[in-house]
Design a protein around this motif. Structure first.
Motif, PDB file in Angstrom:
ATOM      1  N   GLU A 339       1.040  -0.952  -0.589  1.00  0.00           N
ATOM      2  CA  GLU A 339       0.624   0.200   0.135  1.00  0.00           C
ATOM      3  C   GLU A 339       1.420   1.008   0.141  1.00  0.00           C
ATOM      4  OE1 GLU A 339      -2.882   0.008  -0.320  1.00  0.00           O
ATOM      5  OE2 GLU A 339      -4.197  -2.169   0.192  1.00  0.00           O
ATOM      6  N   GLY A 340       2.086   1.275   0.386  1.00  0.00           N
ATOM      7  CA  GLY A 340       3.464   2.547   0.162  1.00  0.00           C
ATOM      8  C   GLY A 340       2.884   2.992   1.356  1.00  0.00           C
ATOM      9  N   HIS A 341       2.569   2.279   2.404  1.00  0.00           N
ATOM     10  CA  HIS A 341       3.118   2.562   3.747  1.00  0.00           C
ATOM     11  C   HIS A 341       3.710   2.651   4.906  1.00  0.00           C
ATOM     12  CE1 HIS A 341      -2.142   4.182   4.016  1.00  0.00           C
ATOM     13  NE2 HIS A 341      -1.595   4.473   2.330  1.00  0.00           N
ATOM     14  N   GLU A 342       3.732   3.113   5.581  1.00  0.00           N
ATOM     15  CA  GLU A 342       4.955   2.734   6.468  1.00  0.00           C
ATOM     16  C   GLU A 342       5.080   1.967   8.011  1.00  0.00           C
ATOM     17  OE1 GLU A 342       8.446   3.552   5.939  1.00  0.00           O
ATOM     18  OE2 GLU A 342       7.358   4.391   3.628  1.00  0.00           O
ATOM     19  N   PHE A 343       4.149   1.300   7.945  1.00  0.00           N
ATOM     20  CA  PHE A 343       4.577   0.180   9.457  1.00  0.00           C
ATOM     21  C   PHE A 343       5.016  -0.500   9.319  1.00  0.00           C
ATOM     22  CE2 PHE A 343      -0.152   0.792   8.496  1.00  0.00           C
ATOM     23  CZ  PHE A 343      -0.235   1.577  10.062  1.00  0.00           C
ATOM     24  N   SER A 344       5.245  -0.254  11.103  1.00  0.00           N
ATOM     25  CA  SER A 344       6.579  -1.446  10.902  1.00  0.00           C
ATOM     26  C   SER A 344       5.847  -2.194  12.347  1.00  0.00           C
ATOM     27  CB  SER A 344       7.926  -1.396  11.701  1.00  0.00           C
ATOM     28  OG  SER A 344       7.696  -0.015  12.743  1.00  0.00           O
ATOM     29  N   GLY A 345       5.245  -2.338  12.860  1.00  0.00           N
ATOM     30  CA  GLY A 345       4.761  -3.310  13.756  1.00  0.00           C
ATOM     31  C   GLY A 345       2.982  -3.064  13.910  1.00  0.00           C
ATOM     32  N   LEU A 346       3.171  -3.503  15.852  1.00  0.00           N
ATOM     33  CA  LEU A 346       2.187  -3.409  15.873  1.00  0.00           C
ATOM     34  C   LEU A 346       2.946  -2.702  17.408  1.00  0.00           C
ATOM     35  CD1 LEU A 346       0.443  -7.387  16.482  1.00  0.00           C
ATOM     36  CD2 LEU A 346       0.579  -5.733  14.540  1.00  0.00           C
ATOM     37  N   SER A 347       1.374  -1.947  17.983  1.00  0.00           N
ATOM     38  CA  SER A 347       1.765  -1.350  19.651  1.00  0.00           C
ATOM     39  C   SER A 347       1.507  -2.560  20.578  1.00  0.00           C
ATOM     40  CB  SER A 347       0.793  -0.088  19.946  1.00  0.00           C
ATOM     41  OG  SER A 347      -0.307  -0.786  19.954  1.00  0.00           O
ATOM     42  N   PRO A 348       2.746  -2.163  22.167  1.00  0.00           N
ATOM     43  CA  PRO A 348       2.223  -3.162  22.972  1.00  0.00           C
ATOM     44  C   PRO A 348       0.580  -3.686  23.740  1.00  0.00           C
ATOM     45  CG  PRO A 348       3.657  -1.187  23.035  1.00  0.00           C
ATOM     46  CD  PRO A 348       3.002  -1.497  22.176  1.00  0.00           C
ATOM     47  N   ARG A 349      -0.077  -2.194  23.101  1.00  0.00           N
ATOM     48  CA  ARG A 349      -1.587  -2.835  23.757  1.00  0.00           C
ATOM     49  C   ARG A 349      -2.370  -3.099  22.607  1.00  0.00           C
ATOM     50  NH1 ARG A 349      -4.633   2.581  25.123  1.00  0.00           N
ATOM     51  NH2 ARG A 349      -6.327   0.988  25.246  1.00  0.00           N
TER      52      ARG A 349
END
Lengths: 468, 131
Positions: A339-349
């Motif tokens: 999608e051309g977005h900058e996600f790198s992972g999940l927050s701890p919550r």
């Protein structure tokens, strides 16, 4: 202790009835396959220690020892050996036990010489393609494209690797969205048939009247609308694997034909008079309890035992520990790239939230949630605020829900008041179909009914609305 | 190859009530797998096996009866002796589930069918040696 010596091409036949020894030996000799025969377990084990045969034909009932014990001893000595079990009709349950213990295939007496030769050729092909990695190495490896290191899934990977080397029929069970088709493909890819076709057929997505033609094919003119010959899925899978998903949706009449196909390895297309031999491995799957279907008379018991040779149960996502986060982290970065977005992972919550959710739609539901998040947000971490509200309204598995509870989405009953149950049913079905862009299988999954049930209802409504 | 009258009819001569002891097509296919020597040897071995099994199903040890009936079932089915295969299957089941007394009631008729099968095999052996 396994020997490192190469295995011998001489087939070892352990059969206690002298006439049958002669018959099988004659068939093998005529096919230019070298064979050595023994009449007892003791003689067979001694011959095996000397020959180290790649393929062993083993009668289930020997005078001095049970076939199962003999096979375990053979495989303990040479795990690479393919054992083909021979059994008389009536010992199917025993043969199933043998398959689970590592037999490559079983042949039910009487069988013709071609069936015998096919079984041996399959076994030899399987040996040729068998990976050389040790079991210990394999155990710690995840089996792509699966993701997750939970103990439940490691056991599944082990089972897939073990069953891939045999010709045994695999029966996959698990809730919707647990990856049954992925599992079937993994078995196919790890098998000696990986170069052959993998044909998947969803028995629940095809109207009952068309299913026979889809599985076995038809000849031109065999029924109205059959304007040309059609190759069925069984013929298309020749030399490979046929995956029959939602097998419990299959009509009883067609179940009889499937049973005959499994017994004879032949297919007769609709309208044809002569059967045709095919070489297909069957893998089937259901999200129902197959034994309950047998008890209810909706699934043939004999077919169940034919198919239920090696069961693989895929655990629901909620029982896979931290796999949910491992899957989510992997997928979210993949989707972000797409999608051309900058996600790198999940927050701890979010990680804690995901761990505690029930995930009724399993991995499929997780994928949809992540796609929604990645499309609508920029990143870099997935936070609770980005999650779809309907996900947060789901009941968690435990009471340790860390996120602030949002108001649960309750159905609005006002609009339904005063309507008949049939009308309400139609509203719900049509709404579900609309949300799934008209996909009957997806809607059926969500409503927990068979796709054929939805097709019947749609057909009935359509007929009722058609002017006379 | 064999005397069809003998294999198709029983004591009353009725072919319908007493089908062939062995399907001739199946037997022919098996006997044509090798040369003449193999054909003779196979006929002799089958006769010997059925004689052994016919006697063994009358053993006082019910476990041996069941084992022999099981072996007979597989051999009979393979050579196309469908009726004997069915009888042996019944004997196997009864011996395992109901015990000696119930099994003994089936032994006589099974042995009679074994005799019919051996008769057909003997004819085939004679045809083989005459050829």
């Amino acid at each position: 202790m396994n020997s490192q010596a190469p295995l011998s091409d001489t087939i070892l036949l352990i059969e206690d009835t002298p006439s049958l020894q002669m018959i099988y030996k004659a068939a093998l000799t005529r096919a230019n396959l070298p064979v050595e025969t023994c009449g007892t377990a003791a003689d067979g084990l001694a011959a095996f220690a000397r020959l180290k045969s790649r393929v062993v034909l083993l009668d289930l009932m020997l005078p001095d020892r049970a076939g199962l014990e003999v096979m375990k001893e053979l495989l303990a000595s040479e795990p690479q050996t393919c054992v083909i079990v021979i059994t008389a009709n009536g010992s199917i349950n025993k043969a199933v036990e043998m398959m689970r213990a590592g037999a490559h295939e079983f042949l039910v007496k009487p069988f013709d010489d071609q069936r015998l030769i096919n079984a041996i050729e399959n076994a030899r092909r399987s040996l040729h393609h068998r990976p050389r990695s040790t079991l210990a190495e394999a155990r710690i490896q995840v089996l792509p494209p699966f993701i997750g290191h939970s103990s439940a899934m490691l056991a599944v990977y082990d089972k897939i690797r073990s069953v891939a080397r045999s010709m045994a029929t695999v029966f996959i069970t698990g809730e919707s969205g647990t990856g049954k088709e992925l599992c079937a493909e993994a078995v196919h890819k790890a098998s000696a048939r990986s170069a052959g076709p993998f044909i998947a057929l969803n028995c629940g997505a095809i109207p009952v009247g068309l299913l026979e033609s889809e599985v076995f094919g038809h000849l031109r003119g065999s029924f109205t609308g059959a304007i040309s010959d059609k190759q069925g899925a069984a013929a298309a899978a020749d030399g490979g694997t046929l995956f029959l998903d939602e097998i419990c949706e299959m009509d009883l009449n067609l179940q009889t034909k499937l049973l005959r196909f499994l017994q004879t390895s032949t297919i007769t297309p609709v309208g044809a008079t002569k059967p045709r031999k095919v070489n297909v491995r069957i893998i089937c799957a259901t999200n129902r309890n197959p034994l309950e279907e047998v008890r209810q008379g909706r699934f043939r018991e004999d077919l169940y035992y034919r198919l239920h040779v090696v069961p693989i149960h895929l655990p629901p996502l909620r029982e896979r520990g931290d796999d949910v986060n491992e899957i989510a982290e992997t997928l979210v970065t993949q989707m972000a790239r797409e999608e051309g977005h900058e996600f790198s992972g999940l927050s701890p919550r979010v990680r804690e939230l995901f761990r505690n959710m029930a995930w009724p739609g399993n991995v499929r539901q997780l994928i949809n949630v992540l796609r929604n998040v990645v499309v609508l947000n920029a990143g870099p971490l997935v936070t609770p605020e980005m999650l779809p509200p309907d996900l947060l309204s789901q009941r968690p598995m435990t009471t340790r829900e860390p996120a602030a509870p949002t108001a649960p989405a309750r159905p609005v009953l006002g609009d339904l008041a005063g309507r008949t149950l049939a009308q309400i049913e139609r509203i719900v079905i049509e709404d579900t179909l609309a949300r799934h862009n008209g996909s009957v299988p997806k809607s059926a999954r969500e409503l927990d009914v068979s796709a054929s049930t939805l097709y019947r209802k749609l057909d009935a409504w359509s007929k009722a609305e058609t002017p006379e | 190859m064999n005397d069809q009258t003998r294999s198709n009819s029983g004591p009353d001569g009725s072919p319908e009530s007493d089908p062939a002891a062995i399907d001739p097509a199946v037997l022919d296919r098996l006997l044509s797998m090798g040369d003449e020597a193999m054909r003779s040897a196979l006929c002799a071995q089958m006769i010997s096996d059925f004689q052994r099994l016919g006697a063994a199903i009358d053993d006082p040890d019910i476990t041996k009866v069941a084992h022999s009936a099981h072996e007979m079932k597989g051999l009979a089915a393979t050579i196309g002796a469908a009726r004997l295969a069915t009888m042996a299957r019944s004997l196997d089941t009864v011996a395992k589930s109901l015990g000696a007394a119930a099994a003994s009631a089936l032994v006589g008729s099974t042995q009679s069918e074994v005799a019919r099968v051996i008769a057909v095999l003997s004819d085939a052996a004679e045809d083989s040696s005459a050829a």
